[in-house]
Write a protein that holds these residues in place. Structure first.
Motif, PDB file in Angstrom:
ATOM      1  N   ASP A 163       7.857  11.020 -10.069  1.00  0.00           N
ATOM      2  CA  ASP A 163       7.841  11.871  -8.877  1.00  0.00           C
ATOM      3  C   ASP A 163       8.197  11.070  -7.635  1.00  0.00           C
ATOM      4  N   ILE A 164       7.725   9.817  -7.559  1.00  0.00           N
ATOM      5  CA  ILE A 164       8.107   8.958  -6.433  1.00  0.00           C
ATOM      6  C   ILE A 164       9.612   8.755  -6.419  1.00  0.00           C
ATOM      7  N   ALA A 165      10.173   8.468  -7.599  1.00  0.00           N
ATOM      8  CA  ALA A 165      11.615   8.236  -7.682  1.00  0.00           C
ATOM      9  C   ALA A 165      12.399   9.480  -7.270  1.00  0.00           C
ATOM     10  N   ALA A 166      11.898  10.660  -7.640  1.00  0.00           N
ATOM     11  CA  ALA A 166      12.597  11.904  -7.296  1.00  0.00           C
ATOM     12  C   ALA A 166      12.536  12.191  -5.808  1.00  0.00           C
ATOM     13  N   LYS A 167      11.479  11.723  -5.117  1.00  0.00           N
ATOM     14  CA  LYS A 167      11.295  12.045  -3.700  1.00  0.00           C
ATOM     15  C   LYS A 167      11.881  11.016  -2.752  1.00  0.00           C
ATOM     16  N   ILE A 168      12.247   9.849  -3.238  1.00  0.00           N
ATOM     17  CA  ILE A 168      12.706   8.780  -2.339  1.00  0.00           C
ATOM     18  C   ILE A 168      13.960   9.193  -1.574  1.00  0.00           C
ATOM     19  N   ALA A 169      14.885   9.852  -2.256  1.00  0.00           N
ATOM     20  CA  ALA A 169      16.121  10.263  -1.579  1.00  0.00           C
ATOM     21  C   ALA A 169      15.856  11.301  -0.490  1.00  0.00           C
ATOM     22  N   LEU A 170      14.690  11.985  -0.537  1.00  0.00           N
ATOM     23  CA  LEU A 170      14.379  13.039   0.427  1.00  0.00           C
ATOM     24  C   LEU A 170      13.551  12.543   1.603  1.00  0.00           C
ATOM     25  N   ILE A 171      13.152  11.283   1.592  1.00  0.00           N
ATOM     26  CA  ILE A 171      12.302  10.749   2.659  1.00  0.00           C
ATOM     27  C   ILE A 171      13.120  10.612   3.949  1.00  0.00           C
ATOM     28  N   ALA A 215      -1.392   2.393  -1.644  1.00  0.00           N
ATOM     29  CA  ALA A 215      -1.861   3.306  -0.595  1.00  0.00           C
ATOM     30  C   ALA A 215      -0.736   3.655   0.375  1.00  0.00           C
ATOM     31  N   VAL A 216       0.080   2.659   0.745  1.00  0.00           N
ATOM     32  CA  VAL A 216       1.174   2.921   1.677  1.00  0.00           C
ATOM     33  C   VAL A 216       2.206   3.851   1.043  1.00  0.00           C
ATOM     34  N   ILE A 217       2.563   3.591  -0.217  1.00  0.00           N
ATOM     35  CA  ILE A 217       3.548   4.443  -0.892  1.00  0.00           C
ATOM     36  C   ILE A 217       3.025   5.857  -1.051  1.00  0.00           C
ATOM     37  N   TYR A 218       1.734   5.985  -1.350  1.00  0.00           N
ATOM     38  CA  TYR A 218       1.157   7.324  -1.463  1.00  0.00           C
ATOM     39  C   TYR A 218       1.184   8.045  -0.114  1.00  0.00           C
ATOM     40  N   GLY A 219       0.928   7.297   0.955  1.00  0.00           N
ATOM     41  CA  GLY A 219       0.962   7.919   2.277  1.00  0.00           C
ATOM     42  C   GLY A 219       2.338   8.436   2.648  1.00  0.00           C
ATOM     43  N   VAL A 220       3.390   7.792   2.157  1.00  0.00           N
ATOM     44  CA  VAL A 220       4.754   8.208   2.487  1.00  0.00           C
ATOM     45  C   VAL A 220       5.244   9.320   1.569  1.00  0.00           C
ATOM     46  N   THR A 221       4.985   9.158   0.258  1.00  0.00           N
ATOM     47  CA  THR A 221       5.555  10.099  -0.715  1.00  0.00           C
ATOM     48  C   THR A 221       4.605  11.217  -1.113  1.00  0.00           C
ATOM     49  N   GLY A 222       3.297  11.001  -0.946  1.00  0.00           N
ATOM     50  CA  GLY A 222       2.323  12.011  -1.333  1.00  0.00           C
ATOM     51  C   GLY A 222       2.092  12.112  -2.822  1.00  0.00           C
ATOM     52  N   THR A 223       2.485  11.097  -3.582  1.00  0.00           N
ATOM     53  CA  THR A 223       2.309  11.115  -5.030  1.00  0.00           C
ATOM     54  C   THR A 223       2.201   9.684  -5.545  1.00  0.00           C
ATOM     55  N   LEU A 224       1.606   9.536  -6.731  1.00  0.00           N
ATOM     56  CA  LEU A 224       1.522   8.236  -7.385  1.00  0.00           C
ATOM     57  C   LEU A 224       2.244   8.221  -8.725  1.00  0.00           C
ATOM     58  N   ASN A 225       2.730   9.370  -9.146  1.00  0.00           N
ATOM     59  CA  ASN A 225       3.502   9.433 -10.379  1.00  0.00           C
ATOM     60  C   ASN A 225       4.850   8.737 -10.170  1.00  0.00           C
ATOM     61  N   MET A 226       5.189   7.786 -11.047  1.00  0.00           N
ATOM     62  CA  MET A 226       6.404   6.995 -10.839  1.00  0.00           C
ATOM     63  C   MET A 226       7.649   7.865 -10.812  1.00  0.00           C
TER      64      MET A 226
END
Length: 547
Positions: A196-204, A183-194
């Motif tokens: 997609d999460i990896a692609a968005k981490i550098a943009l957080i 839930a926390v990771i989804y709240g930060v990244t807006g996705t649950l696809n692994m």
């Protein structure tokens, strides 16, 4: 889409459909259920092997990305067959088939729903390895855990109930942490696809990275509890020691599911180019936690007086080795660790099956064969005066000419092979995997690398001493014990598991080549990310309809 592309989802659907079919058969028809279960498990293993061969021949980051609901990435369910996923699927299928064959002799009759729970366990394992998003990883985790609760209690008994309560409690807490972390990771990244999460981490943004790291840490605690990281592993030795032999054999790979999740998500989401503090986040914790777990497992093996608990501590030692190796973020070390993962899992599974046979042999009551009271006539070759030059034992009986019973010989040889693999003695697969890791650690040359180098050698020595002591107690000091009676269906899976461990040695170069390629893909996550995010939905065949 070619028809073979749908086979990617078959390892998950097959056990689910098999479990549903056996539920419809009711509480009877156990022979029919055994046939269906065996056929389904064997088919699942063959499917996993086929996927592995396709990945090996393809040489790419992923054999394929399957969208079961045909929803575009990252909004729908995603299944991914990459080298690591199919490697783990083959291992799960092999362990599952061996445990099932062993259970057909006795344990399938100890409970009504054994076959159903067993198939649900396989469904959870295959799904956890092939899924590409966090929520479905949580779903498959719960499926395999729910099935494991029933399998742990299979056969009843106070010891199983007591150990089962601890096992269920710690896993329910881990599941709660899993859900909170997701839930926390989804709240930060807006996705649950692994991917997609990896692609968005550098943009957080930097302001949100603390929350991201908190969610990742909570998620890691859930995985590490399942992977038996110290001090979260107090539940494992009593639970695995109390479980029935086939259930404990399957549990040997359940612990590796937590290791797999850590390896998958940590290399995918926190590589060196993740940006800022996210680069390599949590690596030192994995290294030092793994070292502590390895030391704890080695000492536990040395201190164990019961063979079942010793086998449980060997699982802890193997998990500690793998977790520490993951934390170094070194492809060469990861390659050796994957080889070690396969070797230790096969040997651990075989050891849990051997525990029951060895303990059963000790429980055989002594019969008139002992001839201690003098009421039975001795054979002529023992009653006669032994010729000069013939060696005698402590009872003045001739040593030459005694035949070792086949059952006892099998147990002795199988236990020796298991002990050599677990201790990492040459020339078996445990030695090859440890040698590969030791070479990689020498190249690293850091202080933590030297600690792991020392503990790998020391833990092997501790394991050899502990297993040698058990072997002496069970085989060398039991001369007057009647030979146990074993069934072929009980010995065949143990022999097959040990043959697979020997095959790892015979094909060591090929296996290490595969693990090296797998490690390279894991430590270059962009290949996985592009393969998943680049997948497109299949157009609707109806003209004018929306896909």
């Amino acid at each position: 889409m070619p028809a073979t592309a749908h086979l990617l989802v078959a390892p998950v659907l097959l056990p689910m459909g098999t479990a549903a079919l056996m539920l419809m058969l009711g509480e009877g028809n156990r022979r029919l259920k055994a046939v269906i279960n065996t056929a389904s498990t064997l088919t699942g293993l063959l499917l996993a092997v086929w996927l592995l061969l396709r990945v090996q021949a393809d040489g790419t980051a992923a054999l394929g990305v399957y969208l079961p609901g045909n929803w575009p990435v990252p909004f729908g369910i995603v299944l991914v067959a990459d080298p690591l996923a199919v490697f783990m699927a083959v291992l799960a299928g092999a362990v599952g088939l061996a445990a099932l064959l062993f259970a057909l002799a006795r344990w399938q009759h100890a409970g009504v729903y054994f076959h159903v729970l067993f198939q649900l366990q396989l469904m959870g394992l295959y799904g956890a390895f092939l899924t590409g998003d966090l929520f479905n990883l949580f779903v498959f985790f719960e499926v395999l855990l729910a099935a494991s609760y029933g399998l742990l209690l299979h056969g009843g008994g106070l010891a199983r109930v007591r150990a089962g309560l601890h096992y269920i409690s710690i896993n329910l807490l881990a599941s709660l942490l899993f859900l909170i972390g997701v839930a926390v990771i989804y709240g930060v990244t807006g996705t649950l696809n692994m991917a997609d999460i990896a692609a968005k981490i550098a943009l957080i943004p930097p302001g949100d990275r603390g929350l991201l790291h908190a969610g990742a840490a909570i998620l890691a605690v859930a995985f590490l509890a399942k992977a038996a990281l110290w001090p979260l592993n107090f539940w494992l030795p009593p639970a695995y020691g109390a479980a029935s032999a086939p259930s404990a054999a399957v549990f040997a790979i359940l612990t590796k599911v937590g290791v797999y999740a850590i390896l998958r998500l940590w290399t995918l989401c926190f590589p060196a180019d993740a940006g800022g503090a996210s680069a390599g986040f949590g690596g030192p914790v994995l290294v030092w936690g793994g070292l502590a777990t390895l030391a704890f497992g080695a000492i536990g093996m040395l201190a164990s007086q019961q063979l079942g608990r010793l086998a449980g501590y060997s699982v802890i030692a193997s998990s500690g080795t793998l977790i520490a190796a993951i934390g170094f973020d070194a492809p060469a070390l990861t390659s050796g660790a994957l080889f070690y993962l396969a070797s230790s899992t096969l040997a651990g599974c075989a050891l849990f099956l051997l525990v029951e046979l060895i303990e059963r042999a000790r429980e055989v009551e002594e019969g008139p064969e002992d001839l201690d009271d003098g009421n039975y006539a001795l054979p002529a070759f023992l009653d006669a005066e032994p010729p000069k030059g013939i060696n005698l034992d402590d009872n003045e009986e001739a040593l030459i000419g005694r035949a070792i019973p086949a059952a006892l010989a099998f147990l002795g040889v199988a236990f020796t092979v298991c002990a050599m693999v677990i201790a990492g003695l040459p020339p078996l697969s445990g030695f090859v995997s440890k040698l590969s890791m030791l070479q990689a650690l020498l190249d690293l040359g850091s202080a933590p690398a030297w600690w792991l180098f020392t503990l790998l050698i020391g833990s092997g020595l501790f394991a050899a001493i502990a297993l040698m002591r058990v072997g002496v107690r069970h085989f060398w000091t039991a001369q007057d014990r009647p030979a146990p009676r074993l069934r072929v269906v009980e010995t065949l899976p143990i022999a097959a598991l040990l043959a697979a461990a020997l095959l790892l040695v015979a094909q060591a170069e090929a296996v290490l080549g595969y693990t090296r390629a797998t490690a390279e893909v894991l430590h270059a996550p962009r290949l996985y990310i592009d393969a998943v995010l680049g997948t497109r939905t299949v157009p609707n065949p109806v003209k004018g309809a929306q896909p």
